[in-house]
Structures are given as structure tokens and as C-alpha cells.
Write a protein that holds these residues in place. Structure first.
Motif, mmCIF file in Angstrom:
data_model
loop_
_atom_site.group_PDB
_atom_site.id
_atom_site.type_symbol
_atom_site.label_atom_id
_atom_site.label_comp_id
_atom_site.label_asym_id
_atom_site.label_seq_id
_atom_site.Cartn_x
_atom_site.Cartn_y
_atom_site.Cartn_z
ATOM 1 N N SER A 68 -5.679 6.918 3.987
ATOM 2 C CA SER A 68 -6.936 7.634 3.721
ATOM 3 C C SER A 68 -8.120 6.719 3.962
ATOM 4 O O SER A 68 -8.017 5.495 3.930
ATOM 5 C CB SER A 68 -6.952 8.137 2.272
ATOM 6 N N LYS A 69 -9.275 7.322 4.163
ATOM 7 C CA LYS A 69 -10.510 6.573 4.369
ATOM 8 C C LYS A 69 -11.168 6.350 3.017
ATOM 9 O O LYS A 69 -11.232 7.251 2.167
ATOM 10 C CB LYS A 69 -11.450 7.336 5.298
ATOM 11 N N TYR A 70 -11.688 5.149 2.837
ATOM 12 C CA TYR A 70 -12.364 4.783 1.600
ATOM 13 C C TYR A 70 -13.670 4.088 1.973
ATOM 14 O O TYR A 70 -13.812 3.463 3.032
ATOM 15 C CB TYR A 70 -11.508 3.833 0.763
ATOM 16 N N THR A 71 -14.594 4.202 1.020
ATOM 17 C CA THR A 71 -15.833 3.437 1.124
ATOM 18 C C THR A 71 -15.683 2.201 0.247
ATOM 19 O O THR A 71 -15.260 2.298 -0.911
ATOM 20 C CB THR A 71 -17.036 4.260 0.658
ATOM 21 N N LEU A 72 -16.019 1.046 0.845
ATOM 22 C CA LEU A 72 -15.848 -0.201 0.105
ATOM 23 C C LEU A 72 -16.875 -0.302 -1.012
ATOM 24 O O LEU A 72 -18.088 -0.091 -0.811
ATOM 25 C CB LEU A 72 -15.980 -1.410 1.025
ATOM 26 N N GLY A 73 -16.347 -0.654 -2.173
ATOM 27 C CA GLY A 73 -17.230 -0.953 -3.282
ATOM 28 C C GLY A 73 -17.450 -2.458 -3.354
ATOM 29 O O GLY A 73 -17.620 -3.119 -2.339
ATOM 30 N N GLU A 74 -17.424 -3.024 -4.544
ATOM 31 C CA GLU A 74 -17.609 -4.452 -4.694
ATOM 32 C C GLU A 74 -16.434 -5.212 -4.086
ATOM 33 O O GLU A 74 -15.280 -4.786 -4.183
ATOM 34 C CB GLU A 74 -17.745 -4.811 -6.176
ATOM 35 N N ILE A 115 0.833 -1.201 0.000
ATOM 36 C CA ILE A 115 0.000 0.000 0.000
ATOM 37 C C ILE A 115 0.864 1.245 0.000
ATOM 38 O O ILE A 115 0.588 2.234 -0.653
ATOM 39 C CB ILE A 115 -0.944 -0.016 1.213
ATOM 40 N N SER A 116 1.984 1.194 0.725
ATOM 41 C CA SER A 116 2.907 2.348 0.763
ATOM 42 C C SER A 116 3.520 2.585 -0.595
ATOM 43 O O SER A 116 3.628 3.709 -1.063
ATOM 44 C CB SER A 116 3.984 2.102 1.816
ATOM 45 N N ILE A 117 3.941 1.481 -1.289
ATOM 46 C CA ILE A 117 4.592 1.622 -2.587
ATOM 47 C C ILE A 117 3.620 2.156 -3.628
ATOM 48 O O ILE A 117 3.965 2.941 -4.502
ATOM 49 C CB ILE A 117 5.184 0.283 -3.022
ATOM 50 N N LYS A 118 2.358 1.718 -3.551
ATOM 51 C CA LYS A 118 1.362 2.113 -4.548
ATOM 52 C C LYS A 118 0.627 3.381 -4.140
ATOM 53 O O LYS A 118 -0.548 3.574 -4.453
ATOM 54 C CB LYS A 118 0.342 0.977 -4.734
ATOM 55 N N ALA A 119 1.306 4.254 -3.447
ATOM 56 C CA ALA A 119 0.657 5.481 -2.975
ATOM 57 C C ALA A 119 0.160 6.347 -4.116
ATOM 58 O O ALA A 119 -0.776 7.124 -3.948
ATOM 59 C CB ALA A 119 1.610 6.287 -2.105
ATOM 60 N N GLN A 120 0.812 6.157 -5.305
ATOM 61 C CA GLN A 120 0.340 6.964 -6.406
ATOM 62 C C GLN A 120 -1.026 6.500 -6.894
ATOM 63 O O GLN A 120 -1.754 7.223 -7.565
ATOM 64 C CB GLN A 120 1.346 6.910 -7.565
ATOM 65 N N THR A 121 -1.409 5.214 -6.541
ATOM 66 C CA THR A 121 -2.716 4.703 -6.950
ATOM 67 C C THR A 121 -3.793 5.128 -5.977
ATOM 68 O O THR A 121 -4.906 5.459 -6.363
ATOM 69 C CB THR A 121 -2.661 3.162 -7.022
ATOM 70 N N TYR A 122 -3.489 5.078 -4.685
ATOM 71 C CA TYR A 122 -4.439 5.555 -3.671
ATOM 72 C C TYR A 122 -3.640 6.170 -2.546
ATOM 73 O O TYR A 122 -2.456 5.913 -2.370
ATOM 74 C CB TYR A 122 -5.344 4.428 -3.144
ATOM 75 N N ASN A 123 -4.301 6.993 -1.771
ATOM 76 C CA ASN A 123 -3.605 7.752 -0.736
ATOM 77 C C ASN A 123 -3.437 6.908 0.509
ATOM 78 O O ASN A 123 -4.413 6.385 1.059
ATOM 79 C CB ASN A 123 -4.374 9.039 -0.412
ATOM 80 N N GLN A 124 -2.217 6.760 0.987
ATOM 81 C CA GLN A 124 -1.931 5.944 2.176
ATOM 82 C C GLN A 124 -2.573 6.565 3.402
ATOM 83 O O GLN A 124 -2.470 7.761 3.638
ATOM 84 C CB GLN A 124 -0.418 5.839 2.373
ATOM 85 N N VAL A 165 -6.282 -4.620 -3.017
ATOM 86 C CA VAL A 165 -7.042 -3.459 -3.500
ATOM 87 C C VAL A 165 -6.898 -3.483 -5.024
ATOM 88 O O VAL A 165 -5.816 -3.225 -5.571
ATOM 89 C CB VAL A 165 -6.500 -2.139 -2.927
ATOM 90 N N THR A 166 -7.976 -3.876 -5.693
ATOM 91 C CA THR A 166 -7.883 -4.034 -7.145
ATOM 92 C C THR A 166 -7.887 -2.697 -7.883
ATOM 93 O O THR A 166 -7.193 -2.527 -8.881
ATOM 94 C CB THR A 166 -9.045 -4.899 -7.645
ATOM 95 N N ARG A 167 -8.678 -1.756 -7.332
ATOM 96 C CA ARG A 167 -8.677 -0.427 -7.946
ATOM 97 C C ARG A 167 -9.419 0.530 -7.033
ATOM 98 O O ARG A 167 -10.107 0.085 -6.100
ATOM 99 C CB ARG A 167 -9.342 -0.450 -9.319
ATOM 100 N N THR A 168 -9.243 1.846 -7.298
ATOM 101 C CA THR A 168 -10.000 2.864 -6.576
ATOM 102 C C THR A 168 -10.644 3.810 -7.575
ATOM 103 O O THR A 168 -10.099 4.061 -8.662
ATOM 104 C CB THR A 168 -9.090 3.666 -5.631
ATOM 105 N N GLU A 169 -11.791 4.256 -7.219
ATOM 106 C CA GLU A 169 -12.499 5.289 -8.016
ATOM 107 C C GLU A 169 -12.910 6.388 -7.056
ATOM 108 O O GLU A 169 -13.918 6.258 -6.354
ATOM 109 C CB GLU A 169 -13.709 4.687 -8.727
ATOM 110 N N GLY A 170 -12.092 7.428 -6.993
ATOM 111 C CA GLY A 170 -12.318 8.485 -6.013
ATOM 112 C C GLY A 170 -12.080 7.960 -4.621
ATOM 113 O O GLY A 170 -11.005 7.445 -4.292
ATOM 114 N N ASP A 171 -13.108 8.048 -3.762
ATOM 115 C CA ASP A 171 -12.985 7.530 -2.390
ATOM 116 C C ASP A 171 -13.611 6.147 -2.247
ATOM 117 O O ASP A 171 -13.911 5.698 -1.156
ATOM 118 C CB ASP A 171 -13.620 8.504 -1.396
ATOM 119 N N VAL A 172 -13.807 5.460 -3.385
ATOM 120 C CA VAL A 172 -14.356 4.092 -3.362
ATOM 121 C C VAL A 172 -13.237 3.115 -3.701
ATOM 122 O O VAL A 172 -12.554 3.286 -4.730
ATOM 123 C CB VAL A 172 -15.530 3.941 -4.344
#
Length: 868
Positions: free
Chosen positions: A42-48, A31-40, A101-108
Motif C-alpha cells: 500500500s501507499k503511505y505518506t511518510l510521517g516523522e 513487512i509481509s509478516i506484519k501485514a496485520q499492522t499495515y497493508n502490504q 516501520v515503527t508504526r502507522t496511523e491510517g495512511d501515515v
């Protein structure tokens, strides 16, 4: 990155828990390495949430169990995902768990749970264990088909088996477990398991060496070690295998041995196990003996029920005696003897169930130990409720009349112990399963509820057998109902299959061969009237015996000997000298009818009859411990006297003249022989005799279940009038298995193994051979050592070894109780409720039969329906 975690963990062959920890660390790093994909952080709402991997569980079940759900707000990385992985690991259903974490879309954020099921056990192969014992191994380790195979299961199985065989003396046991993945079209993960057990050789103890011991010798210290013995070829009962648990207990026994001899500070300094070149071991034990102590003043504190003087007599330890802490504790409370003579039992037999007694050392100056015995007597306890559970067949009144603890009665431990014995002696319950349960003890009010738990056992027996003896085939049918209920005999519903539950005994027996037939019926009621332990018994029998035709080998129906008899008896349990005594009395009548039948050289009439009206009185005492099949303590003895009226005092027959006439007759002359028959008919028309028997046996537990039983027997048959002589019936026949088949003339058959049945009769002076007429005097000595194989209700089995000796005579002038016929041997007994006692003995007779010169040697005896 998740696959990198999994591959690295598998490469290192880590345990699942370590793999799980490492996966979390890499997940955080990912998760730390992929910080450019999502913010370390941060709070997210779970999608599928998707599920992948090799699993038989449906997606929704896994997602629900993980605690993650669509729409839930989580922190990445954070506790929510860590807790989800932990819950799935704790289910013990999966071998690999990964969360992506397969992907993020905004805060999802979208997650994937990838996991693999733990494999199930498909096939199990066990090497190194006999097939007969593999089933118990599978049961103990729970290695059944379909069980989830985890690292923990493999580890615990390995440890269990190594400990199991080490306890049996296989100190070098090695267990290896391999699993092989099953590859087929079935999606469920499965493995085959190979369990290799290498027990190796039993490790035996070559020697036990002590150092530091000056007071007690090596021999005495070795004797104190009950479960650890060095190699001794002559010892059979205790083997020399090394068992660590027994060894540790024996180190304590060494210290106790010193304490018994006054060395209370003795201790084990060190101990070591040395492996020898021949794969045996040597135990080296270093001790520090300490100094000798003696008892000083012994004072009692808190006692009001018993005086100091009385308690001192019970304690039986005086000032100046060598200090013995083990014996002191036994005199306070002997846990090995529930009815022992100790201070605790004195209180408990007098109602003080809640008393506590503690010996405390208050001074040890100059190696003299002063003791305070501190007593808290508490309130006397009374029985509140007394109940019995488990008697499904036996009626309550049969059980309760044997119980010696009554509601409202002062508590007595002795009465509880005696009740357990009495219930066991009934024979209706498994004596090993009778348990007194103390319920609802209330020290404040001084009450206790008593519950006796019993387990019914078969109390009826069937005897159906065939065998060869007495010159032909013998068939026997016998039925014995030992818990009968005669009052329900006309109740149709009571036949399940027979009326039962009132403790009465009913027996029917039929035995027949070409040469004899016998029929008998007996009934007994142990509590006549239902209020007192007075046993009423009656029996009726009829036998018919035919002579043997030596020319044809068949029975001669023209020569017969009939006996018809009836007996009525009463036996009363006494209260003095104590209530283990029983006084029995019986009146019996037998009619002997002879039809052209000469059964003995003792008399000369072959046609005629004899009547035997006799009175028997006996005094017996039986205080053997609980199980009547396998007593472990106590004793049994009995003395009986059987006598008839002294007819010669009032029947006006001149027996002296008849004897003188008889002695003048020539029995080779037919006329004289006929006259001799007339004289014998007059002599024995009404049998006149007295007969005294004694039998005593004792049971001593010499080791845990090993029981020694000495036995002494003596019998004498006498005549009031010597001119009339000793009767030809009621004589003693010694030798063999003790079974009286084909012996219907009132004789008493005495077992002496190692010799043929009824072969040890006195010599006939005219022929120098055994007379076959029995003896009028006998004595017997026996020493038997017994060990139980199993004492379960379904079958009680015990092995035995014996030494025996006995002899019979016709006259006290020849009597020598020590000139006996000796034997020794081994045997086994099997008691099954439905068939009674069965057994076999192999006895070796060391002496020749009467009239012979060569020792008798080996004999095999089958025991049916009798207990020795």
C-alpha cells in the motif's frame, strides 16, 4: 525483525554488501509478516523519520542524504526504501544500515533509520617490515590515522602487499590483517589495526628445463630470458629470484628468439612451476619450434620520396635471408634508438612526420615469406611554433641559440634529438628531465608546434675543503658560476645571489698550505658576439711554492718558486667533417721565478727564471648522449699540439758547444756546479718544446643503464734541438687520483688508480729508483663499467668498476706501451649541483712501483671536482 536481520548477518560474518542485500530480503519478509499492522504494497505518506544507532552524523544530514522526507508518498515495501538504503551504503560511511516501520496511523507511516558509522583507523602496527620501509607502506596503502576501515580497504591492502613482495621474489608472501575495536568514552567508532606480513624466503630458480627444442639449445633459450635466471653463484648483475611478470615477459622473449632465427610459427605449448623439496622451483617450458622460413620478395608500395633501391639499402634484408620478424621491425622503426638508421627515421628526418610504414606478409608459400612494405607518406610537416618552458633562470636567447628546430623549418627528427642533447650538454638543466612535446599536429596543413620542457638545476658550485697533503694542511676555497651574466654585474637587482642567465662561466679559486699558495681566475663566453658558437676564454693564475726543510719539517721561506701565467683562447664549433667537431686555439704565457730553489735534478740553477710562451691548437669531437655527468652513448676524442717558437734557429746561441761544455763539468765541484747553473739558465731562459696529447673515450650501453667506457690516452713531449734538450717543465706524472695538488711546475698529472700520486715515473739509471722528474712519454688504457644509483637533479650517483694500465718513459728507445702498470678496483661518484663531482675509489695495484719488487696493493683515492 530488523535486529534479527542484523544479528543473523553478523553471525554469518558476511561482507557489508551481502549484509545489505540480506537485510532487504528480511525487511520485505518482515513487512509481509506484519501485514496485520499495515497493508502490504500500500501507499503511505511518510510521517516523522527518526535516526538511531552509533553515528557521529546529525539526523537531518542522514535523512536528507537518504532521499526520504516527511510528507513524501512511498510504497511499503517498495523502491523508495530500497534506494534509500542503497544510497547510504554507497556513501561508504556506515557498517550497518536498518530501516524500521515503527508504526502507522491510517495512511501515515513512521520510519526509523538505524545505522552505525564505519570505524576510523586509530593506531596501526606493522609486523614483518623494517621500520625504515613502513612509512612507504603506509603511504602506498593510505592507512593513515582517521581513514574509514572497510572490508574493501582490508582486502585491497592485503592484495597490494602480497603482489608487491611477490614482484620482489617473495613468492610465498602471506598478509594477515586484524582489527581490534577501541572501547573508550569517545563516541566515534575506532579500531586499531595489526598488519602482519610474512614475506618468507625469496623463491629462487634452481633450474629451467626445456622440451621440444631441437634447433635452439637450452643455453640459448635461457640467454633469451633476460629477467628470469637460474641459480649461478658467479653471476652478480642478474639474480635468480622468481618474478612472475618478468617470467611472462621472458616467455615472449623465447618466442622472439625463434622469430629472430626464422621460426616465425614457434610458440610455447605449456609451462609449469615445480616446487622442489629445498623450497626452490624448477621451471619447465615446452616449445613447438615450427619450421624455418626465409624472406622472399620485398616490395615497397606508396613511396615517392625515396626510390625502391634506396629503401632496400636502408632495410638491408635480401631475398633468401633467414626470416627475422624482430629485425624487420627494427629496420622499419627501431624504438630503442631514436636516431637509428631505419626507414621511419629516413622519412622523419626529411620532414614526413605524418608518414606511416607497415610491413605486411602477403604470401608464405613453401615457407618463403613475401613482404609488402606499405608506405603512406602524407604531407611534409613544418614547425609552426617553437617554444621552451621551464627556464626560469636561464635567459631565452641562451636556450634558443642551441635549438636546431626553427619556425617554418622542415620537420626533422634528427634535429629534435640533437636539440635535446645540446640543451642537456649546457649543464643548466636536468638532462634527464628535458622533454620534447609535439603539440597541435595538423596532418592536413602539415604543421606541428614544438615545445621543449626543461627543468633548471643548480649551475653554480662552491668548493670549500680541507685536507692533509704535501706535508701539511691544505685549505681550498673555490667558487664556480656556470651560468653567469657579466653584463648585469653592475645591476643591483640582478644579484639573486649573483647575476645569472647568460651562459657564461666565471671561476675563482684559492688554495693554500704552509708550503704553497695558488690563486686563479677564469672566465669564458661560449658565444662570442652572440651570433656564432665561438667560445672565448681567459685565465690568470699565480702560485708560490716554498721548499721543504728536512731538519725542521717546515717551509723554508728563503727558498721559493713562483709561477705567474695568463692564457687567452678561442674555440670554434665546426661544420665539417660534421658539427660535433671543435677547433680550439690558445696562447699562454708562464713566468717561472726561482729564488734559491732547486726543484729538479734536470737542471742546476736555483736562482733565475724561465719564460714559457706557447701556442696550443686542438681538434676535438664530442657526440656523447644527453647527460654530461652520465653519458650513455657516443664518444669523445681530442688531439692537441702545444708548441713554442724554435728559438734555437734564430737566437745565435751555440747549444751544441754549451752541451759539450756541460758534459765536461764535474757537478760535485762548486765552481763547475755554478757554471752548470749558468748554462742551464741560458738553455731554459725561453722554453723551447713541442707537446702532443691524444685522448679518446667511448660510451656503450651494454644493458639498460649499465654503461661501458673504454679510454685510451697518449702524450709526448719533445725538443726541436736535441743539444738544447727536453725541458724540465710540462712533463707527465702518472699515478694516483689525477689531482694536481702541490704540483705547480706546469706538470701534467695523469690518473692511474691503485698507485700513489705521481709515483709511476721513469727510473733514474744512476740510482735505480724512480726519478721523481716525470716522463716525456706516456700511454694509458682504461676500461670502466658504470651503473647509476640515481640520476635525479638533486644528486646523481653512480657506482663503477675499473681496469687500468699505464706507463711513462723518457725516451722512445725504452718505450714499450704494453709493459704497463696494471690496476683494478671499485668506486662511486656523487654529483651535486652545489659542490660538483665528488668520489672515492679503491684501487689495487698489481705491479711494483718503479725500483721496487713487491706489488703496490690497495690504495684509496678521493676525487674532488674532476670527472672521469
Amino acid at each position: 525483525m530488523g535486529k534479527q536481520v542484523n544479528n543473523l548477518a553478523n553471525t554469518l560474518t558476511l561482507k557489508p554488501r551481502l549484509k545489505y542485500t540480506l537485510a532487504l530480503l528480511f525487511l520485505i519478509t518482515s513487512i509481509s509478516i506484519k501485514a496485520q499492522t499495515y497493508n502490504q504494497g500500500s501507499k503511505y505518506t511518510l510521517g516523522e523519520i527518526s535516526v538511531s544507532g552509533n553515528t557521529s552524523f546529525n539526523d537531518q544530514t542522514i535523512i536528507s542524504y537518504s532521499g526520504l522526507r516527511k510528507g513524501k508518498e512511498i510504497t511499503i515495501p517498495g523502491e523508495e526504501i530500497a534506494n534509500a538504503i542503497k544510497k547510504l551504503w554507497n556513501s561508504k560511511l556506515f557498517s550497518d544500515i536498518e530501516v524500521y516501520v515503527t508504526r502507522t496511523e491510517g495512511d501515515v507511516a513512521y520510519l526509523e533509520i538505524k545505522l552505525s558509522d564505519l570505524p576510523q583507523l586509530n593506531l596501526l602496527k606493522i609486523n614483518g617490515i623494517k621500520k625504515g620501509k613502513q612509512e612507504s607502506i603506509i603511504k602506498d596503502t593510505k592507512l593513515n590515522k582517521g581513514v574509514k576501515v572497510t572490508e574493501n580497504l582490508i582486502t585491497t591492502t592485503k592484495n597490494f602487499l602480497e603482489k608487491k613482495y611477490k614482484k620482489d621474489g617473495f613468492l610465498n608472501t602471506k598478509v594477515h590483517i586484524n582489527t581490534i575495536e577501541v572501547k573508550d568514552s569517545i563516541p566515534t567508532a575506532r579500531v586499531n589495526m595489526v598488519l602482519n606480513v610474512d614475506k618468507g624466503e625469496k623463491v629462487k630458480i634452481k633450474d629451467i628445463e626445456f622440451s621440444g627444442n631441437n634447433i635452439l639449445s637450452d643455453k640459448k633459450l635461457r640467454q633469451a630470458m633476460k629477467g628470469t635466471k637460474k641459480i649461478n653463484r658467479l653471476r652478480i648483475y642478474k639474480r635468480s629470484k622468481f618474478i612472475d611478470s618478468a617470467y611472462q615477459a621472458d616467455l615472449g622473449n623465447i618466442v622472439n628468439k625463434y622469430k629472430e632465427n626464422g621460426y616465425r610459427d614457434a610458440r610455447i605449448i605449456s609451462d609449469s612451476v615445480i616446487v622442489n623439496d629445498d623450497k626452490t622451483i624448477t621451471l619447465k617450458i615446452a616449445v613447438n619450434e615450427g619450421e624455418l622460413y626465409t624472406f622472399g620478395d620485398i616490395t615497397f608500395i606508396g613511396n615517392t620520396v625515396y626510390s625502391n633501391e634506396y629503401l632496400s639499402r636502408v632495410l638491408r634484408i635480401n631475398k633468401g635471408d633467414t626470416y627475422n620478424g624482430v629485425e624487420l621491425q627494427k629496420r622499419i622503426a627501431d624504438d630503442t634508438k631514436p636516431d637509428g638508421f631505419d626507414i621511419t627515421n629516413q622519412y622523419q628526418n626529411n620532414g614526413y612526420l605524418f608518414s606511416t610504414i607497415n610491413p605486411v606478409e602477403v604470401s608464405a608459400d613453401n615457407n618463403v615469406i613475401d613482404i609488402e612494405v606499405r608506405i603512406s607518406e602524407g604531407k611534409p610537416a613544418y614547425f609552426n611554433k617553437v617554444s621552451v618552458v621551464g627556464n626560469d633562470k636561464t635567459n631565452d636567447h641562451v636556450v634558443y641559440r642551441e635549438i636546431r628546430t626553427r619556425p617554418g623549418q622542415l620537420y626533422s627528427k634528427a634535429n629534435v634529438v640533437r636539440t635535446v642533447r645540446e640543451l642537456g650538454q649546457l649543464g643548466f638543466f636536468d638532462a634527464q628531465e628535458i622533454t620534447p612535446n609535439f603539440n597541435n599536429p595538423n596532418p592536413n596543413e602539415g604543421t606541428i608546434d614544438m615545445e621543449y620542457s626543461v627543468k633548471e638545476t643548480g649551475s653554480s658550485q662552491i668548493e670549500l675543503q680541507g685536507g692533509y697533503g704535501g706535508g701539511g694542511f691544505i685549505g681550498t676555497l673555490g667558487l664556480s658560476f656556470n651560468n653567469f651574466s657579466i653584463k648585469d654585474i653592475f645591476k643591483k637587482d640582478a644579484y639573486k645571489p649573483i647575476p645569472m642567465g647568460d651562459g657564461q662561466k666565471l671561476a675563482l679559486r684559492l688554495q693554500a698550505s704552509r708550503f704553497f699558495q695558488t690563486y686563479s681566475f677564469s672566465f669564458s663566453e661560449p658565444w662570442l658576439g652572440g651570433k656564432r658558437p665561438v667560445q672565448f676564454s681567459t685565465s690568470i693564475s699565480h702560485t708560490k711554492q716554498f721548499a721543504y726543510n728536512y731538519q725542521t719539517g717546515n717551509a723554508d721561506k728563503n727558498q721559493s718558486f713562483n709561477i705567474t701565467g695568463i692564457t687567452l683562447g678561442l674555440a670554434k664549433r665546426l661544420t665539417v667533417p660534421d658539427d660535433y667537431f671543435t677547433l680550439s686555439q690558445a696562447i699562454s704565457f708562464q713566468r717561472y721565478d726561482l729564488n734559491n730553489y732547486n726543484i729538479s735534478r734536470l737542471f742546476t740553477f736555483g736562482d733565475g727564471y724561465s719564460n714559457n710562451l706557447s701556442y696550443t691548437i686542438g681538434l676535438s669531437r664530442n657526440n656523447t648522449s644527453v647527460d654530461p655527468i652520465y653519458p650513455t652513448g657516443g664518444s669523445k676524442f681530442g688531439v692537441t699540439a702545444k708548441l713554442t717558437l724554435p728559438y734555437s734557429l734564430f737566437n745565435t746561441v751555440d747549444y751544441k758547444a754549451l752541451k759539450e761544455e756541460y758534459d765536461e763539468l764535474d757537478l760535485t765541484d762548486s765552481n763547475d756546479y755554478a757554471r752548470a747553473g749558468e748554462i742551464d739558465q741560458e738553455r731554459f731562459k725561453w722554453l723551447e718544446f713541442y707537446k702532443v696529447n691524444f685522448k679518446g673515450e667511448w660510451y656503450t650501453q651494454v644493458a639498460k643503464d649499465l654503461v661501458l667506457r673504454p679510454l685510451v690516452e697518449f702524450g709526448f713531449l719533445g725538443a726541436y734541438n736535441q743539444d738544447r734538450g727536453v725541458i724540465p717543465f710540462e712533463r707527465y706524472f702518472l699515478g694516483g687520483d689525477g689531482l694536481a695538488n702541490y704540483s705547480l711546475d706546469g706538470r701534467e698529472v695523469i690518473q692511474l688508480r691503485g698507485y700513489p700520486n705521481q709515483s709511476l715515473t721513469p727510473l733514474d739509471e744512476s740510482t735505480g729508483q724512480a726519478s721523481n722528474d716525470g716522463g716525456t712519454i706516456y700511454n694509458k688504457f682504461s676500461l670502466e663499467l658504470r651503473y647509476p644509483v640515481t640520476l635525479k637533479a638533486s644528486a646523481k650517483i653512480y657506482a663503477l668498476g675499473f681496469l687500468e694500465g699505464g706507463v711513462s718513459y723518457n725516451d722512445f728507445r725504452d718505450y714499450n706501451p704494453f709493459n704497463i702498470k696494471r690496476s683494478a678496483g671499485l668506486g662511486v661518484r656523487i654529483f651535486m649541483p652545489a659542490f660538483g663531482l665528488l668520489g672515492i675509489d679503491f684501487g689495487h695495484g698489481f705491479d711494483p712501483l718503479p725500483g721496487q719488487t713487491v706489488k703496490n696493493g690497495w690504495e684509496t683515492h678521493f676525487i674532488i671536482g674532476q670527472q672521469f
